[in-house]
Design a protein around this motif. Structure first.
Motif, PDB file in Angstrom:
ATOM      1  N   GLY A 192      54.571  42.399  35.519  1.00  9.16           N
ATOM      2  CA  GLY A 192      55.264  41.149  35.223  1.00  9.16           C
ATOM      3  C   GLY A 192      56.670  41.149  35.796  1.00  9.16           C
ATOM      4  O   GLY A 192      57.138  40.142  36.340  1.00  9.16           O
ATOM      5  N   PHE A 193      57.353  42.292  35.705  1.00 10.14           N
ATOM      6  CA  PHE A 193      58.693  42.398  36.291  1.00 10.14           C
ATOM      7  C   PHE A 193      58.630  42.324  37.824  1.00 10.14           C
ATOM      8  O   PHE A 193      59.513  41.738  38.455  1.00 10.14           O
ATOM      9  N   ILE A 194      57.590  42.905  38.401  1.00 12.05           N
ATOM     10  CA  ILE A 194      57.427  42.838  39.858  1.00 12.05           C
ATOM     11  C   ILE A 194      57.160  41.404  40.299  1.00 12.05           C
ATOM     12  O   ILE A 194      57.632  40.959  41.348  1.00 12.05           O
ATOM     13  N   ALA A 195      56.404  40.657  39.481  1.00  8.13           N
ATOM     14  CA  ALA A 195      56.024  39.285  39.842  1.00  8.13           C
ATOM     15  C   ALA A 195      57.222  38.356  39.954  1.00  8.13           C
ATOM     16  O   ALA A 195      57.120  37.282  40.550  1.00  8.13           O
ATOM     17  N   ILE A 196      58.362  38.750  39.411  1.00  2.76           N
ATOM     18  CA  ILE A 196      59.572  37.927  39.508  1.00  2.76           C
ATOM     19  C   ILE A 196      59.928  37.658  40.964  1.00  2.76           C
ATOM     20  O   ILE A 196      60.473  36.613  41.311  1.00  2.76           O
ATOM     21  N   ASN A 197      59.571  38.597  41.832  1.00  2.00           N
ATOM     22  CA  ASN A 197      59.936  38.479  43.244  1.00  2.00           C
ATOM     23  C   ASN A 197      58.957  37.655  44.067  1.00  2.00           C
ATOM     24  O   ASN A 197      59.164  37.482  45.270  1.00  2.00           O
ATOM     25  N   LEU A 198      57.881  37.167  43.436  1.00  2.00           N
ATOM     26  CA  LEU A 198      56.917  36.364  44.180  1.00  2.00           C
ATOM     27  C   LEU A 198      57.476  34.976  44.469  1.00  2.00           C
ATOM     28  O   LEU A 198      58.137  34.377  43.642  1.00  2.00           O
ATOM     29  N   GLY A 199      57.158  34.461  45.651  1.00  2.00           N
ATOM     30  CA  GLY A 199      57.532  33.088  45.969  1.00  2.00           C
ATOM     31  C   GLY A 199      56.373  32.154  45.673  1.00  2.00           C
ATOM     32  O   GLY A 199      55.377  32.529  45.062  1.00  2.00           O
ATOM     33  N   GLY A 200      56.481  30.914  46.134  1.00  2.00           N
ATOM     34  CA  GLY A 200      55.403  29.948  45.948  1.00  2.00           C
ATOM     35  C   GLY A 200      55.215  29.574  44.500  1.00  2.00           C
ATOM     36  O   GLY A 200      56.066  29.799  43.654  1.00  2.00           O
ATOM     37  N   THR A 201      54.067  28.985  44.188  1.00  2.00           N
ATOM     38  CA  THR A 201      53.771  28.623  42.806  1.00  2.00           C
ATOM     39  C   THR A 201      52.969  29.738  42.161  1.00  2.00           C
ATOM     40  O   THR A 201      52.251  30.477  42.825  1.00  2.00           O
ATOM     41  N   VAL A 202      53.070  29.846  40.842  1.00  2.00           N
ATOM     42  CA  VAL A 202      52.318  30.875  40.130  1.00  2.00           C
ATOM     43  C   VAL A 202      50.820  30.640  40.278  1.00  2.00           C
ATOM     44  O   VAL A 202      50.028  31.584  40.270  1.00  2.00           O
ATOM     45  N   LEU A 203      50.408  29.388  40.414  1.00  2.00           N
ATOM     46  CA  LEU A 203      48.991  29.096  40.592  1.00  2.00           C
ATOM     47  C   LEU A 203      48.486  29.688  41.903  1.00  2.00           C
ATOM     48  O   LEU A 203      47.443  30.331  41.959  1.00  2.00           O
ATOM     49  N   GLN A 204      49.240  29.491  42.976  1.00  2.00           N
ATOM     50  CA  GLN A 204      48.846  30.024  44.267  1.00  2.00           C
ATOM     51  C   GLN A 204      48.821  31.541  44.248  1.00  2.00           C
ATOM     52  O   GLN A 204      47.900  32.176  44.776  1.00  2.00           O
ATOM     53  N   ALA A 205      49.833  32.153  43.651  1.00  2.00           N
ATOM     54  CA  ALA A 205      49.884  33.612  43.587  1.00  2.00           C
ATOM     55  C   ALA A 205      48.688  34.167  42.837  1.00  2.00           C
ATOM     56  O   ALA A 205      48.058  35.144  43.254  1.00  2.00           O
ATOM     57  N   SER A 206      48.371  33.540  41.704  1.00  2.00           N
ATOM     58  CA  SER A 206      47.252  34.015  40.888  1.00  2.00           C
ATOM     59  C   SER A 206      45.932  33.936  41.649  1.00  2.00           C
ATOM     60  O   SER A 206      45.163  34.902  41.709  1.00  2.00           O
ATOM     61  N   LEU A 207      45.674  32.763  42.243  1.00  2.00           N
ATOM     62  CA  LEU A 207      44.411  32.577  42.943  1.00  2.00           C
ATOM     63  C   LEU A 207      44.309  33.467  44.170  1.00  2.00           C
ATOM     64  O   LEU A 207      43.229  33.965  44.506  1.00  2.00           O
ATOM     65  N   SER A 208      45.426  33.697  44.861  1.00  2.00           N
ATOM     66  CA  SER A 208      45.414  34.500  46.081  1.00  2.00           C
ATOM     67  C   SER A 208      45.055  35.951  45.797  1.00  2.00           C
ATOM     68  O   SER A 208      44.131  36.515  46.392  1.00  2.00           O
ATOM     69  N   PHE A 209      45.768  36.573  44.874  1.00  2.00           N
ATOM     70  CA  PHE A 209      45.627  38.007  44.689  1.00  2.00           C
ATOM     71  C   PHE A 209      44.456  38.397  43.781  1.00  2.00           C
ATOM     72  O   PHE A 209      43.723  39.339  44.083  1.00  2.00           O
ATOM     73  N   THR A 210      44.282  37.681  42.691  1.00  2.00           N
ATOM     74  CA  THR A 210      43.162  38.034  41.815  1.00  2.00           C
ATOM     75  C   THR A 210      41.833  37.676  42.472  1.00  2.00           C
ATOM     76  O   THR A 210      40.833  38.366  42.279  1.00  2.00           O
ATOM     77  N   GLY A 211      41.810  36.598  43.254  1.00  2.00           N
ATOM     78  CA  GLY A 211      40.592  36.245  43.980  1.00  2.00           C
ATOM     79  C   GLY A 211      40.229  37.281  45.023  1.00  2.00           C
ATOM     80  O   GLY A 211      39.055  37.596  45.231  1.00  2.00           O
ATOM     81  N   ALA A 212      41.249  37.836  45.684  1.00  2.00           N
ATOM     82  CA  ALA A 212      41.009  38.847  46.711  1.00  2.00           C
ATOM     83  C   ALA A 212      40.360  40.088  46.125  1.00  2.00           C
ATOM     84  O   ALA A 212      39.534  40.749  46.774  1.00  2.00           O
ATOM     85  N   VAL A 213      40.714  40.433  44.903  1.00  3.11           N
ATOM     86  CA  VAL A 213      40.140  41.612  44.249  1.00  3.11           C
ATOM     87  C   VAL A 213      38.824  41.276  43.561  1.00  3.11           C
ATOM     88  O   VAL A 213      37.877  42.075  43.555  1.00  3.11           O
ATOM     89  N   GLY A 214      38.733  40.078  42.995  1.00  2.00           N
ATOM     90  CA  GLY A 214      37.542  39.712  42.227  1.00  2.00           C
ATOM     91  C   GLY A 214      36.307  39.481  43.075  1.00  2.00           C
ATOM     92  O   GLY A 214      35.179  39.753  42.636  1.00  2.00           O
ATOM     93  N   ALA A 215      36.476  38.992  44.298  1.00  2.00           N
ATOM     94  CA  ALA A 215      35.321  38.679  45.147  1.00  2.00           C
ATOM     95  C   ALA A 215      34.468  39.908  45.477  1.00  2.00           C
ATOM     96  O   ALA A 215      33.238  39.851  45.386  1.00  2.00           O
ATOM     97  N   PRO A 216      35.060  41.045  45.884  1.00  2.00           N
ATOM     98  CA  PRO A 216      34.224  42.226  46.143  1.00  2.00           C
ATOM     99  C   PRO A 216      33.473  42.709  44.898  1.00  2.00           C
ATOM    100  O   PRO A 216      32.355  43.215  44.998  1.00  2.00           O
ATOM    101  N   SER A 217      34.102  42.538  43.730  1.00  5.92           N
ATOM    102  CA  SER A 217      33.426  42.921  42.487  1.00  5.92           C
ATOM    103  C   SER A 217      32.196  42.061  42.259  1.00  5.92           C
ATOM    104  O   SER A 217      31.118  42.570  41.925  1.00  5.92           O
ATOM    105  N   LEU A 218      32.346  40.749  42.441  1.00  6.63           N
ATOM    106  CA  LEU A 218      31.192  39.852  42.333  1.00  6.63           C
ATOM    107  C   LEU A 218      30.125  40.245  43.339  1.00  6.63           C
ATOM    108  O   LEU A 218      28.920  40.235  43.031  1.00  6.63           O
ATOM    109  N   GLY A 219      30.549  40.607  44.551  1.00  3.09           N
ATOM    110  CA  GLY A 219      29.593  41.017  45.585  1.00  3.09           C
ATOM    111  C   GLY A 219      28.749  42.203  45.162  1.00  3.09           C
ATOM    112  O   GLY A 219      27.548  42.266  45.466  1.00  3.09           O
TER     113      GLY A 219
END
Length: 514
Positions: free
Chosen positions: A419-446
Motif C-alpha cells: 500500500g505504501f509502494i502504491a502511493i507512487n503509482l500514476g494514473g487512476t487506481v482502477l487502471q492500476a488495479s486492472l493492469s497488474f492484477t489482471g496480468a497475474v490472474g490470467a496465467p492462473s486462470l489458464g
C-alpha cells in the motif's frame, strides 16, 4: 437537447475554495464508528460458536454459512474503493464505453457457475489449488498457482488500501495523511480477520456493502438535483461527447473498445469468480452445490447495481461541473484523477456534517472488504498448499488455527507494505488495479482451464506455459501502464472557472497550494 440544459434554473451552491473546507469533527466520529463496528464484528466472532479454534472453522466456517451473506461477501470482496473512485473518474474523463464492462462480468459469472462450481464443490477443497495437484499430479504446479495468487492478492490489497487513503488525505486537508490511513486500513482489516476468521469477513462484508451504497447514492442524489434531474445529466454528458457505446475498433492501443471491454472483462472476471481462492473458499463453504451456484447468480444484479451506480456518480459529477462551466479536471483544480470524487464531495457535500465522513467510510468499507477477503484466502492456501503437507502433517486442530492467525498477520503486513509502494503509482487506481492484477490472474486462470478442458496438457506444459504467460503479461502491462498512451480525457468546459463576478470563480494559484 441543449434547450433542456439552458432552461433549468440553477440551484447549485457556489463552489468554495477547497483550502478552507475539510472534514468536521462530526465526520471523524462517523468514520471512527464505522471502523469500530467492523472491528467489533471480528471480536464477536472471536468468542462466538467454536471461537475460530480450528483451521476448518477459521477458513471455512465449518461449511455452514448462509447463502445471502456469502453472495454479498463474494460481491464486495472484488468491489473496493478502487471502483468507487475509479469508475466515476473513468466516466468523467472518458465517457460511457466503460459501462460495457458489465456485459463481460455477467458472462463470466454465468460461466463460473456452470463450469467451476461443479468442478470444485464436490471435492470439498479448502484451497482451489489442491485441484491442480490432483489434475497434473505435480506439487510444483500447485505451488506455482498458489504463488501467482499470493502475488496478485498482495498487489490488489496494496492498491485497495491506497485508494481510500488518498481520498482521506484530500478530504482531511492532510490532517489524516495517506500513510496514517494505509496503516489504519491494514491494522483494522488484519485485526478482525485474524480474530473472527471467515465468519467475521463475511458479515463485515455485508455491513460494508451497505455503507458503500449509501456513499455512492449521496453523490448521485445531490448532483442530480443540482443540475435539474436525470435528463439533464444525460444531456450534458451527451453534449460533451461522453455518451458512446459504438467503438468497435480492433486496435489494441485504443483505451476502450466493445471487444476489449466485453471479451477482456469476461476472461478476467471468469478467473475472479471461477477460480479465485476468495470466491472458491466462499461458495464451497455453503451447505450444497445448489446454494453455491445461487451465490454467484445473486452477484449478477449486485455487480450491475454497484458498477452502474458508481459510473452514474461519475456522470453526475461531470454534469454538475459542466453545468456551471468549470471542468475541475481541465482547469487543474483536482490534484489528480483519483481526487475527482473527493473534490466533489468536499465541494458540494462538505457543508453537510457527517456526509464526508460517511463517504470516506464507504471508501474504507470497500478497501477493508477486499483486504480481509484476500488475507483469509492467502492464509488458507498457504496453509493447505505449503505448510500443512510439507511441515505440519500431524498438527492438531488448535495448532493449525493459530498458525492460520499468524499467516493472516504476515500477509496483512505485506499487503500494507505494498500500500505504501502504491502511493507512487500514476494514473487512476482502477487502471492500476486492472493492469497488474489482471496480468497475474490470467496465467492462473489458464492453469485451471488447461486442467479442466485440455487432457493432453501435462505438468511440464502447464508449468512452463504459466510462467511464460506471467512474464509476457507483466511486460505488456507494465509497459502499457508506464507509457500511458491510452489516456483520452475528453474535453470539458472551463470558460467560467475564473470569470470575475461568478460565485465559483477563485484563484488557481491558491488552490494548488492545497
Amino acid at each position: 437537447m441543449n434547450s433542456a440544459i439552458v432552461t433549468v434554473t440553477t440551484t447549485a451552491s457556489p463552489l468554495v475554495d477547497q483550502v478552507h473546507r475539510t472534514m468536521h469533527w462530526v465526520d471523524y466520529v462517523v468514520f471512527s464508528l464505522f471502523l469500530s463496528v467492523s472491528l467489533g464484528i471480528g471480536i464477536y466472532f472471536a468468542f462466538a460458536g467454536d471461537r475460530q479454534r480450528t483451521a476448518k472453522e477459521f477458513l471455512t466456517g465449518n461449511r455452514s454459512l448462509s447463502l445471502v451473506p456469502v453472495a454479498v461477501s463474494i460481491l464486495v470482496s472484488f468491489t473496493s474503493a478502487i471502483l468507487i473512485l475509479g469508475a466515476p473518474a473513468e466516466l468523467y474523463l472518458n465517457g460511457t464505453m466503460y459501462l460495457l464492462y458489465t456485459i463481460g462480468k455477467v458472462i463470466a459469472i454465468i460461466l463460473a457457475s456452470l463450469i467451476f462450481v461443479p468442478l470444485f464443490y464436490p471435492l470439498k477443497l479448502t484451497s482451489s489449488f489442491e485441484y491442480l495437484e490432483l489434475r497434473f499430479e505435480s506439487k510444483a504446479v500447485r505451488i506455482l498457482g498458489n504463488l501467482f495468487y499470493i502475488l496478485s492478492s498482495i498487489l490488489y490489497m496494496g492498491i485497495a488500501m491506497y485508494a481510500p487513503s488518498a481520498a482521506m488525505d484530500f478530504c482531511s486537508g492532510g490532517s489524516f495523511n495517506i500513510y496514517m490511513s494505509i496503516a489504519a486500513s491494514g491494522v483494522i482489516g488484519t485485526a478482525y480477520t485474524l480474530l473472527g476468521g471467515i465468519k467475521a469477513v463475511v458479515w463485515t462484508d455485508v455491513f460494508q456493502a451497505g455503507i458503500m451504497l449509501i456513499g455512492i447514492f449521496a453523490i448521485i442524489i445531490k448532483g442530480t438535483i443540482d443540475v435539474g434531474g436525470p435528463a439533464n445529466v444525460w444531456a450534458i454528458n451527451e453534449k460533451y461527447g461522453r455518451i458512446q457505446f459504438d467503438e468497435f475498433s480492433f486496435d489494441p492501443t485504443v483505451r476502450h473498445t466493445f471487444w476489449g471491454l466485453t471479451i477482456g472483462s469476461a476472461v478476467g472476471w471468469l478467473g475472479t469468480y471461477g477460480v479465485n481462492q476468495a470466491a472458491v473458499q466462499r461458495y464451497c463453504a455453503l451447505p450444497n452445490i445448489s446454494k453455491a451456484r445461487q451465490s454467484l447468480w445473486i452477484n449478477i444484479p449486485g455487480a450491475m447495481i454497484l458498477t452502474w451506480t458508481a459510473s452514474a456518480a461519475g456522470m453526475v459529477i461531470f454534469a454538475y461541473y459542466q453545468y456551471i462551466g468549470c471542468d475541475i479536471n481541465g482547469i487543474g483544480w483536482a490534484r489528480g484523477k483519483n481526487d475527482i470524487v473527493p473534490y466533489y464531495v468536499m465541494d458540494q457535500l462538505g457543508q453537510y456534517y457527517s456526509i464526508p465522513g460517511l463517504f470516506v467510510a464507504s471508501l474504507f468499507a470497500g478497501a477493508l472488504s477486499s483486504v480481509s477477503s484476500s488475507l483469509n484466502a492467502c492464509a488458507a492456501i498457504t496453509w493447505k498448499d505449503i505448510l500443512e503437507p510439507l511441515f505440519f502433517k500431524d498438527a492438531s486442530e488448535t495448532k493449525s488455527g493459530w498458525i492460520n492467525r499468524i499467516l493472516t498477520l504476515i500477509f496483512g503486513i505485506l499487503g500494507t507494505g505494498f500500500g505504501f509502494i502504491a502511493i507512487n503509482l500514476g494514473g487512476t487506481v482502477l487502471q492500476a488495479s486492472l493492469s497488474f492484477t489482471g496480468a497475474v490472474g490470467a496465467p492462473s486462470l489458464g492453469l485451471f482451464i488447461m486442467g479442466a478442458f485440455i487432457p493432453i496438457v501435462n505438468k511440464y506444459g502447464a508449468f512452463v506455459g504459466a510462467v511464460a504467460g506471467l512474464a509476457i503479461n507483466m511486460w505488456v502491462s507494465i509497459g502499457s501502464y508506464s507509457a500511458g498512451n491510452q489516456e483520452i480525457s475528453l474535453p470539458g468546459n472551463t470558460s467560467m472557472c475564473n470569470v470575475p463576478g461568478q460565485p465559483w470563480a477563485r484563484s488557481l494559484r491558491t488552490l494548488r497550494r492545497h
